[in-house]
Write an enzyme that holds these catalytic residues in place. Structure first.
Site, PDB file in Angstrom:
ATOM      1  N   GLU A   6      18.931   2.927  24.778  1.00 54.79           N
ATOM      2  CA  GLU A   6      19.451   4.292  24.073  1.00 54.79           C
ATOM      3  C   GLU A   6      18.593   5.263  24.180  1.00 54.79           C
ATOM      4  O   GLU A   6      17.135   5.777  23.032  1.00 54.79           O
ATOM      5  CB  GLU A   6      19.720   4.152  22.703  1.00 54.79           C
ATOM      6  CG  GLU A   6      20.423   2.812  22.156  1.00 54.79           C
ATOM      7  CD  GLU A   6      21.219   1.920  21.300  1.00 54.79           C
ATOM      8  OE1 GLU A   6      20.118   2.450  20.133  1.00 54.79           O
ATOM      9  OE2 GLU A   6      22.460   1.578  21.264  1.00 54.79           O
ATOM     10  N   GLU A  21      29.321  -2.871  25.123  1.00 56.33           N
ATOM     11  CA  GLU A  21      28.940  -3.348  23.591  1.00 56.33           C
ATOM     12  C   GLU A  21      30.383  -2.599  22.674  1.00 56.33           C
ATOM     13  O   GLU A  21      30.930  -2.795  21.749  1.00 56.33           O
ATOM     14  CB  GLU A  21      28.415  -2.633  22.940  1.00 56.33           C
ATOM     15  CG  GLU A  21      26.780  -2.084  23.493  1.00 56.33           C
ATOM     16  CD  GLU A  21      25.494  -2.503  22.308  1.00 56.33           C
ATOM     17  OE1 GLU A  21      25.782  -2.535  21.173  1.00 56.33           O
ATOM     18  OE2 GLU A  21      24.547  -2.328  22.898  1.00 56.33           O
TER      19      GLU A  21
HETATM   20  O1  9MR Z   1      24.594  -5.485  15.640  1.00 55.11           O
HETATM   21  C1  9MR Z   1      24.181  -5.242  15.486  1.00 55.11           C
HETATM   22  C2  9MR Z   1      23.718  -5.027  14.052  1.00 55.11           C
HETATM   23  O2  9MR Z   1      23.508  -6.164  13.574  1.00 55.11           O
HETATM   24  C3  9MR Z   1      21.786  -5.102  14.219  1.00 55.11           C
HETATM   25  O3  9MR Z   1      21.026  -4.278  12.833  1.00 55.11           O
HETATM   26  C4  9MR Z   1      21.091  -3.954  14.318  1.00 55.11           C
HETATM   27  C5  9MR Z   1      20.109  -3.812  14.638  1.00 55.11           C
HETATM   28  O4  9MR Z   1      19.274  -4.763  15.252  1.00 55.11           O
HETATM   29  O5  9MR Z   1      21.472  -3.648  16.068  1.00 55.11           O
HETATM   30  C6  9MR Z   1      23.292  -3.464  16.033  1.00 55.11           C
HETATM   31  O6  9MR Z   1      23.279  -3.396  17.290  1.00 55.11           O
HETATM   32  C7  9MR Z   1      23.005  -2.297  18.182  1.00 55.11           C
HETATM   33  C8  9MR Z   1      22.773  -2.725  19.620  1.00 55.11           C
HETATM   34  O7  9MR Z   1      21.447  -4.218  19.546  1.00 55.11           O
HETATM   35  C9  9MR Z   1      22.351  -1.875  20.369  1.00 55.11           C
HETATM   36  N1  9MR Z   1      22.995  -0.937  20.316  1.00 55.11           N
HETATM   37  C10 9MR Z   1      23.929  -0.333  19.377  1.00 55.11           C
HETATM   38  C11 9MR Z   1      24.354  -1.799  18.616  1.00 55.11           C
HETATM   39  C12 9MR Z   1      24.688  -1.565  16.696  1.00 55.11           C
HETATM   40  O8  9MR Z   1      23.999  -0.723  16.099  1.00 55.11           O
END
Ligand code: 9MR
Length: 673
Positions: free
Chosen positions: A492, A599
């Site tokens: 990101e 994702e």
């Molecule tokens: O799904 C993930 C959530 O459980 C965590 O709290 C969050 C912060 O670490 O990250 C979420 O996963 C993200 C991923 O790592 C990167 N792309 C967006 C995802 C959703 O926010």
């Protein structure tokens, strides 16, 4: 892969602001419902990060980037790849040591029967991260200055940032109730929205339905110290223009106070759907707001139930049960107050025990359906799934359906290295064992991200950040690289909507070259792995995707060893821009890169239903299958029980692990291609 509140009105401290606004609140916190599900655009998976207001030069080259051969850039040709200088020795933060090495965990404390689960040796509960600490000196300096995030291109001379009126730091005695009213203001006159970041334990942040909100917090002796509470004001005109305002609450010792003593409880209070005969565990956390430790008793335990104290934390007890009959098992858990044993709490843990046949799915497993066309199919896997009541069913689905897994959070910096020199590897070690046992590939995720950073990393000096970043990459890749084929090296990097570079702590320190450095570091450590740049909101046309293409072009002109683009695809059931997705994939492929869907999940919102959701899953699969270089497709979880947007049921098994329309639709789409 590397070779090899209960509020009791005692005294109330009230901080009323001067004005009462009449308009309605327009709170639009990022963790709440998406702002525009109708358009089918992806949800911003981004909680607010105040970021930085500095504007580093993209051209700035950090000291340790050595000039490279061909740096004079032959006309028309790319420059030679970056060569990094050696990392400092000794390292800038202490390396992992034998003391960090996970140790075997007793088998009755997890749901895995096929391999030896390990746990971290340190007396710390996994995933509790360190809060930023503030001192009396910080408090004395007064209300911290708001951190203003300015979206690129915004003219701050005609639009001043939103702010809160009349706030000041607050001092109370333990036992007092803190009440603070937040009045957002905007110099241009309209009413800003707001949302709170993490609340103090037991506090609420209630809507007053007049544009203001009130923090209400019953303090206890256990809260003594300084607590920071941050609220973000959102500009009424540009929602990315934000002021993040921290306020400090000092809670003083109050030896004379007779604190309210409220009944203890347990966390979690929940129910699970389980398969008969599977071991189920629940880590019960005896919880008392005054900081004492309640005792935990089971009132009506079934014959197979055991309660085992955690060796590291006296608040924790492991409940294990192996339900041997189909039906509902309800276990009453009594918590007894440490100060007043007559004061008790009663909570229930429920298991809905179903026969194994209820969890069988007809047709081909998704990974097998995908393999026919050379597509690698998989999912993200939740942290510590084997410490949950339903870990057995979770494991059986994940191990049979997926050929590749991404650790959803277990590899993030705050999970692995929450404090300098302290490492918590156990969960990631367990997930790697799990993957190896089931011959799954693994996507390492994420090496460099602006979120899920421990506060100590966010507080690092700008000049040290490159070394911190490279040390983290090195430690993670050295430990796990052998089992990992794909790395989300950069996650990101672009702004939420406009395609410009995100003003992250990494960008602040190194400009855009943080990307070059991270890829160079990853390449050096694992020359054969597929190195990925992963981004959201790029599954349709628009400025963000244009910005991505420009970034790819710049990176390739600098010979950054980028192999693939990860399209995250957190979309809604109204999503239908498959043509644009296909065109975007083609534009990436034209640049010589692979495409991964990394994702995928499809939130049901705005009147959508399960069959629309199924059509979106099938549409994304078909679009990927139509592009020969779309060779990995992963969803972000599989059961609605465990999803970062569980309230929108975005996945293809429901919360009881039963298939939804989307499962069959994907099975069919994968098999047809
Ligand atoms: O799904 C993930 C959530 O459980 C965590 O709290 C969050 C912060 O670490 O990250 C979420 O996963 C993200 C991923 O790592 C990167 N792309 C967006 C995802 C959703 O926010």
């Amino acid at each position: 892969m590397i070779p090899r509140m209960n509020l009791i009105n005692r005294s109330v401290v009230t901080f009323f602001a001067l004005f009462i606004l009449s308009a309605c609140s327009s709170d639009s916190g990022p963790d709440e419902l998406p702002s525009n599900p109708v358009s089918g655009a992806q949800e911003n998976p981004e909680p607010n990060n105040p970021g930085t207001t500095t504007d580093p030069s993209v051209d700035s080259m950090p000291d340790s980037m050595m000039p490279v051969d061909g740096g004079d850039n032959a006309p028309g040709g790319p420059v030679a790849a970056l060569v990094l200088s050696p990392l400092p020795s000794p390292s800038i933060t202490e390396d992992p040591s034998a003391n960090d090495e996970p140790i075997p965990q007793a088998s009755e404390l997890n749901t895995i029967t096929s391999f030896q689960v390990v746990r971290d040796p340190a007396p710390r509960i996994p995933f509790k991260t360190q809060a930023a600490e503030f001192s009396e000196e910080d408090f004395a300096r007064g209300l911290p200055e708001a951190v203003v995030t300015v979206p690129p291109g915004l003219d701050t001379t005609s639009n001043a940032p939103p702010f809160f009126e009349g706030l000041e730091n607050v001092r109370v005695s333990a036992g007092d109730i803190v009440e603070i009213r937040y009045i957002p203001r905007d110099p241009e006159g309209e009413l800003p929205g707001m949302f709170a970041q993490e609340l103090p334990e037991g506090a609420t942040f209630d809507d007053n339905f007049d544009g203001t909100r009130t923090l209400l917090w019953q303090t206890f002796q256990a809260d003594v110290g300084i607590t920071a509470f941050t609220v973000v004001a959102i500009d009424p005109v540009d929602s990315l223009y934000r002021s993040s305002q921290t306020l400090l609450i000092a809670v003083d010792e109050n030896p004379t106070s007779v604190e309210p003593n409220i009944a203890p409880t347990i966390e979690p209070v929940t129910s699970y759907t389980v398969r008969v005969g599977d071991p189920a565990v629940v880590l019960l956390d005896g919880f008392d707001r005054n900081g004492t430790t309640p005792t935990i008793e089971l009132l009506n335990p079934p014959a197979t139930a055991t309660l085992t104290p955690d060796e590291r934390d006296p608040d924790l007890q492991w409940l294990q049960v192996i339900p041997d009959e189909v039906g509902t098992v309800t276990i009453d858990v009594l918590t007894r107050d440490e100060i007043d044993p007559e004061l008790t709490g009663l909570d229930q843990i429920t298991f809905f025990v179903r026969p194994a046949s209820d969890f069988e799915r007809s047709g081909a497993r998704l990974k097998d359906a995908a393999a026919g066309s050379g597509l690698l199919f998989g999912s993200a896997v939740s942290p510590v799934f084997y410490l949950q009541g339903d870990g057995g069913v979770y494991e059986s689905v994940a191990s049979t359906e997926f050929g590749i897994m991404t650790p959803e959070s277990s590899m993030k910096w705050d999970a692995i290295n929450p404090v300098p020199g302290e490492f918590t590897f156990a969960d990631m070690d367990n997930l790697m064992q799990f993957a190896a046992l089931h011959s799954m590939s693994v996507r390492g995720h994420p090496l460099v991200w602006h979120r899920s950073l421990p506060s100590w990393v966010e507080a690092t000096a700008v000049n040290d950040r490159e070394v911190h970043m490279r040390e983290f990459i090195t430690r993670v890749m050295n430990r796990y690289g052998e089992g990992i084929d794909y790395w989300d090296v950069i996650n990101e990097p672009l702004n939420d909507s406009d395609g410009n570079m995100r003003q992250s702590i990494w960008y602040e320190a190194m400009g855009e070259s943080y990307i070059d450095i991270a890829f160079a570091q990853a390449k050096e450590l694992d020359p054969t792995a597929t190195l990925v740049l992963n981004e959201f909101d790029i599954g349709f046309a628009g400025p963000k995707f244009d910005g991505l293409l420009q970034l790819i072009d710049r990176l390739q002109a600098r010979s950054v060893p980028l192999d693939a683009i990860g399209f995250q695809m957190h979309v809604f059931s109204s999503y239908d821009q498959f043509d644009e997705l296909g065109a975007n994939m083609a534009a990436v492929v034209e640049r010589g890169l692979d495409v991964h869907i990394t994702e995928l999940d499809v939130a049901i919102a705005d009147g959508g239903n399960a069959s629309q959701q199924a059509a979106v899953y099938a549409g994304v699969v078909n679009t990927c299958q139509a592009q020969p270089r779309c060779n990995v497709l992963q969803t972000w979880g599989f059961t609605d029980r465990y999803s970062f947007r569980t309230f929108l049921d975005p996945l293809y098994l429901n919360r009881s692990y039963q298939v939804k329309d989307s499962y069959g639709a994907m099975q069919e789409a994968l098999g047809n291609n």
